[in-house]
Design a protein around this motif. Structure first.
Motif, PDB file in Angstrom:
ATOM      1  N   VAL A  52     -52.432  22.455  20.676  1.00 20.25           N
ATOM      2  CA  VAL A  52     -53.835  22.029  20.784  1.00 20.25           C
ATOM      3  C   VAL A  52     -54.450  22.604  22.051  1.00 20.25           C
ATOM      4  O   VAL A  52     -55.584  23.103  22.042  1.00 20.25           O
ATOM      5  CB  VAL A  52     -53.931  20.490  20.792  1.00 20.25           C
ATOM      6  CG1 VAL A  52     -55.389  20.049  20.945  1.00 20.25           C
ATOM      7  CG2 VAL A  52     -53.335  19.909  19.524  1.00 20.25           C
ATOM      8  N   ILE A  55     -55.019  26.524  21.630  1.00 22.64           N
ATOM      9  CA  ILE A  55     -56.166  26.815  20.752  1.00 22.64           C
ATOM     10  C   ILE A  55     -57.481  26.469  21.441  1.00 22.64           C
ATOM     11  O   ILE A  55     -58.449  27.241  21.392  1.00 22.64           O
ATOM     12  CB  ILE A  55     -56.032  26.040  19.427  1.00 22.64           C
ATOM     13  CG1 ILE A  55     -54.844  26.564  18.626  1.00 22.64           C
ATOM     14  CG2 ILE A  55     -57.315  26.159  18.604  1.00 22.64           C
ATOM     15  CD1 ILE A  55     -54.513  25.731  17.402  1.00 22.64           C
ATOM     16  N   SER A  56     -57.528  25.332  22.101  1.00 23.48           N
ATOM     17  CA  SER A  56     -58.761  24.879  22.741  1.00 23.48           C
ATOM     18  C   SER A  56     -59.174  25.816  23.873  1.00 23.48           C
ATOM     19  O   SER A  56     -60.342  26.193  23.986  1.00 23.48           O
ATOM     20  CB  SER A  56     -58.580  23.454  23.283  1.00 23.48           C
ATOM     21  OG  SER A  56     -58.271  22.551  22.250  1.00 23.48           O
ATOM     22  N   LEU A  59     -60.421  29.138  22.503  1.00 20.92           N
ATOM     23  CA  LEU A  59     -61.752  28.986  21.927  1.00 20.92           C
ATOM     24  C   LEU A  59     -62.821  28.944  23.007  1.00 20.92           C
ATOM     25  O   LEU A  59     -63.847  29.628  22.911  1.00 20.92           O
ATOM     26  CB  LEU A  59     -61.807  27.717  21.077  1.00 20.92           C
ATOM     27  CG  LEU A  59     -63.156  27.394  20.413  1.00 20.92           C
ATOM     28  CD1 LEU A  59     -63.532  28.496  19.428  1.00 20.92           C
ATOM     29  CD2 LEU A  59     -63.089  26.052  19.697  1.00 20.92           C
ATOM     30  N   VAL A  60     -62.582  28.160  24.044  1.00 20.09           N
ATOM     31  CA  VAL A  60     -63.565  28.051  25.139  1.00 20.09           C
ATOM     32  C   VAL A  60     -63.689  29.378  25.872  1.00 20.09           C
ATOM     33  O   VAL A  60     -64.792  29.793  26.246  1.00 20.09           O
ATOM     34  CB  VAL A  60     -63.158  26.924  26.106  1.00 20.09           C
ATOM     35  CG1 VAL A  60     -64.020  26.946  27.369  1.00 20.09           C
ATOM     36  CG2 VAL A  60     -63.294  25.570  25.420  1.00 20.09           C
ATOM     37  N   ILE A  73     -71.273  22.242  22.721  1.00 18.16           N
ATOM     38  CA  ILE A  73     -69.935  21.672  22.902  1.00 18.16           C
ATOM     39  C   ILE A  73     -69.964  20.587  23.969  1.00 18.16           C
ATOM     40  O   ILE A  73     -69.354  19.517  23.814  1.00 18.16           O
ATOM     41  CB  ILE A  73     -68.925  22.776  23.283  1.00 18.16           C
ATOM     42  CG1 ILE A  73     -68.691  23.716  22.092  1.00 18.16           C
ATOM     43  CG2 ILE A  73     -67.603  22.159  23.743  1.00 18.16           C
ATOM     44  CD1 ILE A  73     -67.789  24.890  22.405  1.00 18.16           C
ATOM     45  N   TYR A 120     -57.450  16.980  19.189  1.00 19.27           N
ATOM     46  CA  TYR A 120     -58.222  18.198  18.915  1.00 19.27           C
ATOM     47  C   TYR A 120     -59.669  18.044  19.381  1.00 19.27           C
ATOM     48  O   TYR A 120     -60.221  18.921  20.057  1.00 19.27           O
ATOM     49  CB  TYR A 120     -58.193  18.515  17.417  1.00 19.27           C
ATOM     50  CG  TYR A 120     -56.808  18.705  16.856  1.00 19.27           C
ATOM     51  CD1 TYR A 120     -56.186  19.958  16.893  1.00 19.27           C
ATOM     52  CD2 TYR A 120     -56.099  17.642  16.297  1.00 19.27           C
ATOM     53  CE1 TYR A 120     -54.915  20.138  16.372  1.00 19.27           C
ATOM     54  CE2 TYR A 120     -54.822  17.813  15.781  1.00 19.27           C
ATOM     55  CZ  TYR A 120     -54.241  19.059  15.824  1.00 19.27           C
ATOM     56  OH  TYR A 120     -52.977  19.239  15.318  1.00 19.27           O
ATOM     57  N   TRP A 123     -59.829  17.888  23.392  1.00 18.41           N
ATOM     58  CA  TRP A 123     -59.592  19.112  24.148  1.00 18.41           C
ATOM     59  C   TRP A 123     -60.615  20.202  23.847  1.00 18.41           C
ATOM     60  O   TRP A 123     -60.991  20.975  24.732  1.00 18.41           O
ATOM     61  CB  TRP A 123     -58.168  19.614  23.910  1.00 18.41           C
ATOM     62  CG  TRP A 123     -57.196  18.867  24.764  1.00 18.41           C
ATOM     63  CD1 TRP A 123     -56.303  17.921  24.349  1.00 18.41           C
ATOM     64  CD2 TRP A 123     -57.066  18.948  26.178  1.00 18.41           C
ATOM     65  NE1 TRP A 123     -55.623  17.416  25.428  1.00 18.41           N
ATOM     66  CE2 TRP A 123     -56.063  18.026  26.561  1.00 18.41           C
ATOM     67  CE3 TRP A 123     -57.701  19.709  27.163  1.00 18.41           C
ATOM     68  CZ2 TRP A 123     -55.683  17.846  27.893  1.00 18.41           C
ATOM     69  CZ3 TRP A 123     -57.319  19.536  28.495  1.00 18.41           C
ATOM     70  CH2 TRP A 123     -56.328  18.615  28.844  1.00 18.41           C
ATOM     71  N   ILE A 124     -61.113  20.264  22.622  1.00 14.60           N
ATOM     72  CA  ILE A 124     -62.102  21.293  22.293  1.00 14.60           C
ATOM     73  C   ILE A 124     -63.454  20.985  22.922  1.00 14.60           C
ATOM     74  O   ILE A 124     -64.138  21.873  23.435  1.00 14.60           O
ATOM     75  CB  ILE A 124     -62.235  21.446  20.767  1.00 14.60           C
ATOM     76  CG1 ILE A 124     -60.968  22.090  20.191  1.00 14.60           C
ATOM     77  CG2 ILE A 124     -63.455  22.298  20.403  1.00 14.60           C
ATOM     78  CD1 ILE A 124     -60.930  22.147  18.681  1.00 14.60           C
ATOM     79  N   THR A 125     -63.860  19.704  22.903  1.00 11.76           N
ATOM     80  CA  THR A 125     -65.203  19.349  23.372  1.00 11.76           C
ATOM     81  C   THR A 125     -65.258  18.856  24.816  1.00 11.76           C
ATOM     82  O   THR A 125     -66.312  18.929  25.448  1.00 11.76           O
ATOM     83  CB  THR A 125     -65.820  18.261  22.477  1.00 11.76           C
ATOM     84  OG1 THR A 125     -65.003  17.079  22.533  1.00 11.76           O
ATOM     85  CG2 THR A 125     -65.912  18.731  21.037  1.00 11.76           C
ATOM     86  N   ALA A 128     -60.867  21.142  27.520  1.00 11.87           N
ATOM     87  CA  ALA A 128     -60.852  22.581  27.796  1.00 11.87           C
ATOM     88  C   ALA A 128     -62.101  23.053  28.537  1.00 11.87           C
ATOM     89  O   ALA A 128     -61.984  23.837  29.484  1.00 11.87           O
ATOM     90  CB  ALA A 128     -60.679  23.362  26.490  1.00 11.87           C
TER      91      ALA A 128
END
Length: 205
Positions: A52, A55-56, A59-60, A73, A120, A123-125, A128
């Protein structure tokens, strides 16, 4: 650097103490099979969150040149953190329900965490983007944020496992309730900061 370490620790402590599938599994395994089983489940995020995180951060990094996307985000992250804060403030000190099927296994904890959408989304929003911003200021800030988060995330679950092994009353007592409410207020402040940053990236401020 200290700012991001503190933010990571607060977010990790809140995530570690908030009712959810992994916390319920820590409690149920501790009650059924003893402290060693609870400890194994509490350590699960150190294994399950690695993909996770990768990937995060990728992506960032890929989106780092697009202020509007990062603004969206950041706004999404502020909503998630605000929801966490409100949930913490409303905590009534109720014992989380145990999953229907549990087993004394670190792998069970890993699977529960991998199949949960919360890591997910967080860490994505939130995680990260904050760690990426900290890295631009000083790499130590990003390392401190991630280290502080997992120190408190895993540490709080380990502490709860030891408490539950001795008594279940803590989770329904005043100390737990007021701890969660205090964390909730801090999270609401963090949410406001993320919202302001997102609005700035979108040119609204």
């Amino acid at each position: 650097m200290e700012k991001y370490l503190f933010m990571g620790m607060v977010l990790g402590l809140s995530a570690g103490l908030s009712p959810g599938p992994l916390l319920a599994l820590v409690i149920s395994e501790t009650i059924r099979l003893g402290i060693s089983a609870g400890i194994r489940v509490a350590m699960a995020p150190l294994i399950s969150d690695l993909p996770v995180l990768i990937i995060s951060f990728l992506l960032v990094f890929y989106l780092s040149g697009s202020d509007p996307v990062l603004g969206v985000i950041s706004l999404a992250g502020s909503v998630i953190v605000l929801k966490m804060g409100i949930s913490s403030i409303r905590t009534a000190g109720q014992m989380p329900k145990s999953p229907d099927r549990v087993s004394a296994s670190l792998m069970k904890g890993v699977l529960v965490n991998i199949l949960s959408p919360h890591p997910y989304l967080f860490w994505i929003t939130v995680g990260a983007p904050l760690a990426s911003k900290a890295w631009q200021i000083h790499p130590g800030g990003a390392i401190g944020f991630v280290a502080g988060f997992y120190l408190m995330l895993v540490g709080s679950k380990l502490a709860l496992a030891f408490v539950v092994a001795r008594t279940r009353s803590f989770l329904t007592g005043a100390a737990y309730v007021w701890t969660m409410r205090g964390l909730g207020l801090l999270l609401c402040c963090f949410a406001w900061g993320l919202a302001r940053e997102g609005a700035g990236l979108l040119g609204w401020m």
